[in-house]
Design an enzyme around this catalytic site. Structure first.
Site, PDB file in Angstrom:
ATOM      1  N   THR A  29      -8.404   5.710  65.886  1.00  0.00           N
ATOM      2  CA  THR A  29      -9.263   6.624  66.653  1.00  0.00           C
ATOM      3  C   THR A  29      -9.598   6.057  68.028  1.00  0.00           C
ATOM      4  OG1 THR A  29     -11.315   7.911  66.486  1.00  0.00           O
ATOM      5  CG2 THR A  29     -11.467   5.616  65.876  1.00  0.00           C
TER       6      THR A  29
ATOM      7  N   SER B  97      -8.826  12.530  70.680  1.00  0.00           N
ATOM      8  CA  SER B  97      -9.737  11.674  69.902  1.00  0.00           C
ATOM      9  C   SER B  97      -9.023  10.488  69.263  1.00  0.00           C
ATOM     10  CB  SER B  97     -10.409  12.513  68.816  1.00  0.00           C
ATOM     11  OG  SER B  97      -9.419  13.164  68.032  1.00  0.00           O
TER      12      SER B  97
ATOM     13  N   ARG C 112     -18.966   0.083  72.067  1.00  0.00           N
ATOM     14  CA  ARG C 112     -19.290   0.655  70.757  1.00  0.00           C
ATOM     15  C   ARG C 112     -18.041   0.683  69.852  1.00  0.00           C
ATOM     16  NH1 ARG C 112     -17.397   5.157  67.431  1.00  0.00           N
ATOM     17  NH2 ARG C 112     -19.116   5.793  66.123  1.00  0.00           N
ATOM     18  N   VAL C 113     -18.218   0.269  68.617  1.00  0.00           N
ATOM     19  CA  VAL C 113     -17.161   0.343  67.612  1.00  0.00           C
ATOM     20  C   VAL C 113     -17.706   1.137  66.433  1.00  0.00           C
ATOM     21  CG1 VAL C 113     -15.839  -1.042  65.951  1.00  0.00           C
ATOM     22  CG2 VAL C 113     -16.024  -1.807  68.325  1.00  0.00           C
ATOM     23  N   GLY C 114     -16.915   2.052  65.915  1.00  0.00           N
ATOM     24  CA  GLY C 114     -17.360   2.874  64.786  1.00  0.00           C
ATOM     25  C   GLY C 114     -16.872   2.328  63.458  1.00  0.00           C
ATOM     26  N   ASP C 115     -16.760   3.225  62.494  1.00  0.00           N
ATOM     27  CA  ASP C 115     -16.347   2.834  61.137  1.00  0.00           C
ATOM     28  C   ASP C 115     -14.842   2.610  61.015  1.00  0.00           C
ATOM     29  OD1 ASP C 115     -16.097   5.671  61.693  1.00  0.00           O
ATOM     30  OD2 ASP C 115     -15.459   5.903  59.612  1.00  0.00           O
TER      31      ASP C 115
ATOM     32  N   THR D 112     -10.914  11.326  63.772  1.00  0.00           N
ATOM     33  CA  THR D 112     -10.017  10.206  63.519  1.00  0.00           C
ATOM     34  C   THR D 112      -8.843  10.669  62.685  1.00  0.00           C
ATOM     35  OG1 THR D 112     -11.867   8.690  63.528  1.00  0.00           O
ATOM     36  CG2 THR D 112      -9.961   7.997  62.242  1.00  0.00           C
TER      37      THR D 112
ATOM     38  N   GLY E  83     -19.279   7.636  62.772  1.00  0.00           N
ATOM     39  CA  GLY E  83     -19.021   6.349  62.137  1.00  0.00           C
ATOM     40  C   GLY E  83     -20.266   5.594  61.722  1.00  0.00           C
TER      41      GLY E  83
ATOM     42  N   THR F  16     -13.799  10.171  58.219  1.00  0.00           N
ATOM     43  CA  THR F  16     -13.866  10.657  59.591  1.00  0.00           C
ATOM     44  C   THR F  16     -15.263  11.217  59.829  1.00  0.00           C
ATOM     45  OG1 THR F  16     -12.853  12.122  61.245  1.00  0.00           O
ATOM     46  CG2 THR F  16     -12.893  12.928  58.972  1.00  0.00           C
ATOM     47  N   GLY F  17     -15.617  11.341  61.102  1.00  0.00           N
ATOM     48  CA  GLY F  17     -16.963  11.810  61.422  1.00  0.00           C
ATOM     49  C   GLY F  17     -17.773  10.704  62.057  1.00  0.00           C
TER      50      GLY F  17
HETATM   51  N1  ASP Z   1     -15.269   7.937  62.740  1.00  0.00           N
HETATM   52  C1  ASP Z   1     -14.970   7.909  64.143  1.00  0.00           C
HETATM   53  C2  ASP Z   1     -15.932   7.014  64.833  1.00  0.00           C
HETATM   54  O1  ASP Z   1     -17.120   7.057  64.545  1.00  0.00           O
HETATM   55  C3  ASP Z   1     -14.974   9.242  64.803  1.00  0.00           C
HETATM   56  C4  ASP Z   1     -14.466  10.420  63.990  1.00  0.00           C
HETATM   57  O2  ASP Z   1     -13.745  10.278  63.038  1.00  0.00           O
HETATM   58  O3  ASP Z   1     -14.803  11.556  64.307  1.00  0.00           O
HETATM   59  O4  ASP Z   1     -15.545   6.295  65.719  1.00  0.00           O
END
Ligand code: ASP
Length: 323
Positions: A201, A82, A211-214, A183, A237, A234-235
Site C-alpha cells: 500500500t 492507493s 506515518r506507517v500503517g498496519d 491496500t 491501519g 485493509t482500511g
Molecule cells: N491499511 C492501510 C493503511 O492504513 C490503508 C488501507 O488499506 O486502506 O495504511
C-alpha cells in the site's frame, strides 16, 4: 450399568459445566471438501492481480511466487492511487510505501516508509530471503533495495500531484477519508496445500510524513500460519494494529471458526476498541483456510474482494459488514 436416569443426570451436568470449561464460542471445524489452488485479494484491483497470481498457481507454482507476482500489478498501475506507483503522497508530497510478505514456513519480510521503489513487495521478499532481519524502513530500506539492484524512480504521477496540490489548499486531514486509501492484500493456497500472503500500500493519502500503517506489520496487515490459514487487512491501519488484526483472525480460525466468522469476530473486536469517531471509517479482513475455504467481513458497507479458484472464475464479491 448406567441407568437412563443416571445418564440423563450426568449429561445435564456435563452440559451445564461446559460453558465454564470453554469460555470461547467454538464452531466445529468445517468439513467442506478441500479446494485448491485458490487466490483471494482485496478490492476491485484484486481481479487483475489474481489473474497474474493464477498464472503461477494454475501451472503448479508456489503460493509465495503467486502472491508476489499478483500484487505487483496494482503496485505498477498508475491508475491505482492507493498502492505503489501513482499512490497518493503524504502531506509533504512524498509517496511512501509499506509492504510485507509471508510464506508457509513462517518466513517473513517487510519494508515500510520506503520511497522511490516501484515494487516494495519484491524488496520485502529480498529482506526475507537474504537477511537475518524481518523489517527495514525508510532510507535504510531504500539503500538495501538499491544495493540489491532495484531502480530508484519517481512514483508521484501528475494526477496524484494535482490531487495533492488541490488538497493543500485546505490541508484538511480527516484521519479516515474513506476514498483516500485501500491496500492490496492477497492470500493464496497452492496445489501442494501451502499458504502464503502479501500486502502492499501507499497508506493513507496526506498522512504525516513518516506515518506507517498496519500493512507492513506482520500480524496486523498480514498473517500466515500454514497449519491453519491466512488473513490480511485493509482500511484504517491504526484500528487494525490496535487488535493485531490478521493474527487475531488466524487465531479464531485455529479455534474452529470459519474464515468469515473469524473475520467477523475480529471486526467486532475492532469496533469495541476503536478510537476513530468517523462514521466512514472502514476496516475489513479477508481470510483463507487450509481447506481453501475463504471469507471476509467489513466494518461498514463497501468492501469487495476477488476470488479465483477451480470453482470461482475470478469473481468480485461483496463482503458482509457490521454497521
Ligand atoms: N491499511 C492501510 C493503511 O492504513 C490503508 C488501507 O488499506 O486502506 O495504511
Amino acid at each position: 450399568m448406567t441407568s437412563r436416569r443416571d445418564f440423563l443426570k450426568k449429561s445435564t451436568l456435563a452440559v451445564s459445566i461446559l460453558p465454564f470449561l470453554k469460555p470461547t464460542k467454538v464452531f466445529p471445524k468445517s468439513i467442506s471438501k478441500s479446494v485448491k489452488p485458490v487466490v483471494i485479494s482485496t478490492w476491485h484491483f484484486g481481479v487483475p492481480a489474481n489473474d497474474e497470481a493464477w498464472k503461477v498457481l494454475s501451472t503448479g507454482g508456489r503460493a509465495l511466487d503467486a502472491v508476489e507476482a499478483g500484487v505487483q500489478i496494482p503496485e505498477g498501475d498508475p491508475k491505482v492511487n492507493s498502492v505503489g506507483y501513482g499512490g497518493l503522497p503524504d502531506r509533504e508530497g512524498r509517496v511512501t510505501l509499506d509492504s510485507c510478505i509471508m510464506d508457509e514456513n513462517a518466513n517473513c519480510g517487510s519494508v515500510a516508509f520506503l520511497e522511490n521503489i516501484m515494487h516494495p513487495v519484491c524488496v520485502a521478499r529480498k529482506v526475507m530471503e537474504s537477511t537475518k532481519h524481518i523489517m527495514l524502513v525508510g532510507s535504510g530500506a531504500q539503500k538495501f533495495a538499491v544495493e540489491n539492484g532495484f531502480k530508484k524512480e519517481n512514483l508521484l504521477t501528475p494526477e496524484s500531484k494535482k490531487a495533492w496540490l488541490n488538497w493543500l489548499k485546505n490541508s484538511n486531514f480527516t484521519p479516515d477519508p474513506n476514498l483516500l486509501h485501500d491496500t492490496i492484500g492477497m492470500l493464496a493456497l497452492d496445489i501442494n496445500g501451502n499458504l502464503s500472503g502479501a500486502c502492499t500500500t501507499s497508506g493513507l493519502g496526506y498522512k504525516i510524513h513518516g506515518r506507517v500503517g498496519d500493512s507492513p506489520i506482520i500480524g496486523a496487515g498480514l498473517f500466515v500460519d500454514n497449519e491453519v490459514g491466512a488473513a490480511t487487512a485493509t482500511g484504517t491501519g491504526e484500528e487494525v494494529i490496535r487488535v493485531s488484526g490478521s493474527h487475531t483472525v488466524v487465531e479464531y480460525m485455529r479455534q474452529g471458526y470459519s474464515p468469515m466468522d473469524a473475520c467477523k469476530e475480529t471486526i467486532k473486536r475492532v469496533k469495541a476498541k476503536m478510537k476513530s469517531k468517523e462514521a466512514e471509517t472502514q476496516v475489513a479482513f479477508l481470510a483463507l483456510n487450509k481447506e481453501g475455504t475463504f471469507g471476509a467481513y467489513a466494518l461498514i458497507n463497501g468492501f469487495k474482494y476477488a476470488v479465483y479458484s477451480p470453482e470461482e472464475n475470478n469473481t468480485l464479491k461483496k463482503s458482509d459488514y457490521l454497521n
